[in-house]
Design a protein around this motif. Structure first.
Motif, PDB file in Angstrom:
ATOM      1  N   TYR A  16      14.125  12.210  18.939  1.00 14.56           N
ATOM      2  CA  TYR A  16      13.962  11.826  17.529  1.00 14.56           C
ATOM      3  C   TYR A  16      15.113  10.924  17.090  1.00 14.56           C
ATOM      4  O   TYR A  16      14.896   9.854  16.506  1.00 14.56           O
ATOM      5  CB  TYR A  16      13.893  13.078  16.656  1.00 14.56           C
ATOM      6  N   LEU A 220       6.443   0.201  17.046  1.00 13.91           N
ATOM      7  CA  LEU A 220       5.441   1.054  16.386  1.00 13.91           C
ATOM      8  C   LEU A 220       5.441   2.443  17.013  1.00 13.91           C
ATOM      9  O   LEU A 220       5.378   3.460  16.318  1.00 13.91           O
ATOM     10  CB  LEU A 220       4.045   0.444  16.533  1.00 13.91           C
ATOM     11  N   VAL A 223       8.321   4.629  15.801  1.00 13.87           N
ATOM     12  CA  VAL A 223       8.130   5.156  14.444  1.00 13.87           C
ATOM     13  C   VAL A 223       7.108   6.293  14.468  1.00 13.87           C
ATOM     14  O   VAL A 223       7.341   7.376  13.921  1.00 13.87           O
ATOM     15  CB  VAL A 223       7.688   4.029  13.491  1.00 13.87           C
ATOM     16  N   ARG A 224       5.957   6.044  15.126  1.00  7.60           N
ATOM     17  CA  ARG A 224       4.909   7.067  15.174  1.00  7.60           C
ATOM     18  C   ARG A 224       5.377   8.309  15.927  1.00  7.60           C
ATOM     19  O   ARG A 224       5.027   9.435  15.561  1.00  7.60           O
ATOM     20  CB  ARG A 224       3.663   6.511  15.854  1.00  7.60           C
ATOM     21  N   ARG A 226       8.259   9.686  16.069  1.00  6.90           N
ATOM     22  CA  ARG A 226       9.059  10.586  15.220  1.00  6.90           C
ATOM     23  C   ARG A 226       8.148  11.490  14.406  1.00  6.90           C
ATOM     24  O   ARG A 226       8.396  12.687  14.283  1.00  6.90           O
ATOM     25  CB  ARG A 226       9.963   9.767  14.307  1.00  6.90           C
ATOM     26  N   GLY A 227       7.078  10.908  13.868  1.00  3.84           N
ATOM     27  CA  GLY A 227       6.124  11.718  13.106  1.00  3.84           C
ATOM     28  C   GLY A 227       5.470  12.782  13.979  1.00  3.84           C
ATOM     29  O   GLY A 227       5.348  13.939  13.581  1.00  3.84           O
ATOM     30  N   LEU A 230       7.843  15.643  14.733  1.00  2.00           N
ATOM     31  CA  LEU A 230       7.969  16.543  13.578  1.00  2.00           C
ATOM     32  C   LEU A 230       6.776  17.481  13.483  1.00  2.00           C
ATOM     33  O   LEU A 230       6.921  18.660  13.185  1.00  2.00           O
ATOM     34  CB  LEU A 230       8.084  15.732  12.284  1.00  2.00           C
ATOM     35  N   ARG A 231       5.563  16.939  13.759  1.00  2.00           N
ATOM     36  CA  ARG A 231       4.368  17.772  13.659  1.00  2.00           C
ATOM     37  C   ARG A 231       4.368  18.899  14.677  1.00  2.00           C
ATOM     38  O   ARG A 231       3.737  19.929  14.473  1.00  2.00           O
ATOM     39  CB  ARG A 231       3.105  16.916  13.868  1.00  2.00           C
ATOM     40  N   GLU A 233       7.145  20.395  16.003  1.00  2.00           N
ATOM     41  CA  GLU A 233       8.287  21.305  15.895  1.00  2.00           C
ATOM     42  C   GLU A 233       8.082  22.222  14.706  1.00  2.00           C
ATOM     43  O   GLU A 233       8.172  21.798  13.561  1.00  2.00           O
ATOM     44  CB  GLU A 233       9.583  20.499  15.739  1.00  2.00           C
ATOM     45  N   LEU A 243      15.486  15.692   8.601  1.00  2.00           N
ATOM     46  CA  LEU A 243      14.975  15.278   7.301  1.00  2.00           C
ATOM     47  C   LEU A 243      16.098  14.957   6.338  1.00  2.00           C
ATOM     48  O   LEU A 243      15.949  14.115   5.450  1.00  2.00           O
ATOM     49  CB  LEU A 243      14.081  16.373   6.712  1.00  2.00           C
TER      50      LEU A 243
END
Lengths: 245, 54
Positions: A16, A220, A223-224, A226-227, A230-231, A233, A243
């Motif tokens: 991340y 791209l 960036v994606r 990282r999202g 997060l989903r 974890e 955050l």
């Protein structure tokens, strides 16, 4: 030791942070390369002796086509790594790839059809290259539909990874379709660096575009990714730090 | 300049191809940033705020 970097790539907080730091270093060179490629392709390159200025579609068409295949290979490879080594990060990479690949497959199909109309006299032909590229679009869409149909992210990862891996059989079919079958589509003219079939003034902008689009995909993806991390974890303490930062 | 936009008579094929590719590039940037923002939002809701829980 020698494998430390590999283990660190399996650590969500590390990846991340790395993705956050790397993004501008990839995105800005991508923008510069693409702008240089556009200028070279639209302004500096001479018109083709047969296709006139119509050939300039190649700079967006070949770049999109290259994206459609490269993104799929990246997606299928990470899906396989995720299945074999049960690596969450690999699944997150695969999931990040699909929307990018699907959109550029659509771009390749539509720009190709805009090229086909004046050059072949038709927007669409059920030609091997065109048909297999259309199947690639359906593979991407099927992958995304399958993911969104499964609520639990880890089950979605495994099911969609299988589809991605099985679908990779389509990639060599697309690539070699223009050689295996008697296709309307022209044979590759770029991936023959030993004896390129284009003069440097035409080829160089295309190589800049291909390099720029590759870096654009990477930015791209970062960036994606990282999202997607997060989903995956759940309630980890580092999420707070990520955050907060 | 007019000659450039005319594209040797291929303008109605060349410019839509470039416009579509540009649109897909821009949309990809928007979508990627939105996906990240949404994941951050969800994570914020999921992870208890510091001090709120033991």
């Amino acid at each position: 030791m020698a494998w430390t970097w590999f283990h660190r790539l399996a650590s969500p907080p590390h990846v991340y942070a790395l993705a956050t730091r790397l993004t501008p270093w990839v995105a800005w060179p991508a923008a510069v390369l693409i702008l240089a490629g556009l200028y070279g392709g639209l302004v500096l390159a001479p018109p083709d002796y047969q296709q006139g200025d119509g050939f300039r579609i190649i700079y967006v068409h070949a770049s999109s086509g290259w994206m459609s295949l490269m993104v799929y290979v990246t997606m299928a490879t990470s899906a396989a790594v995720g299945l074999i080594w049960r690596m969450k990060i690999a699944h997150a990479v695969a999931a990040s790839c699909a929307p990018i690949g699907a959109s550029f497959t659509l771009a390749a199909l539509v720009t190709g059809s805009l090229w086909g109309r004046p050059m072949w006299g038709t927007y669409w032909e059920w030609d091997p290259r065109l048909t297999s590229e259309l199947i690639l679009l359906f593979l991407y869409l099927g992958y995304m539909a399958l993911r969104s149909a499964i609520d639990e992210v880890h089950r979605a990862d495994r099911a969609s990874a299988l589809l991605a891996v099985v679908g990779v059989v389509n990639v060599p079919i697309i690539h070699y379709s223009v050689l295996w079958w008697n296709s309307l589509h022209q044979a590759p003219s770029v991936m023959k660096l030993a004896k390129p079939e284009m003069p440097p003034a035409m080829l160089l902008p295309l190589l800049l575009m291909l390099a720029g689009f590759t870096l654009f995909f990477l930015s791209l993806l970062l960036v994606r990714l990282r999202g997607e991390i997060l989903r995956r974890e759940r309630s980890a303490s580092w999420i707070r730090e990520a955050l907060a930062g | 300049m007019n000659e450039f936009f005319h594209m040797g008579g291929y303008a109605r094929f060349v410019w839509p191809a470039y416009a579509l590719t540009l649109a897909i590039v821009v949309l990809n940037i928007v979508w990627a940033r939105r996906a990240l923002a949404r994941a951050c939002e969800e994570a914020r809701r999921r992870v208890p705020i510091r001090g709120a829980r033991p």
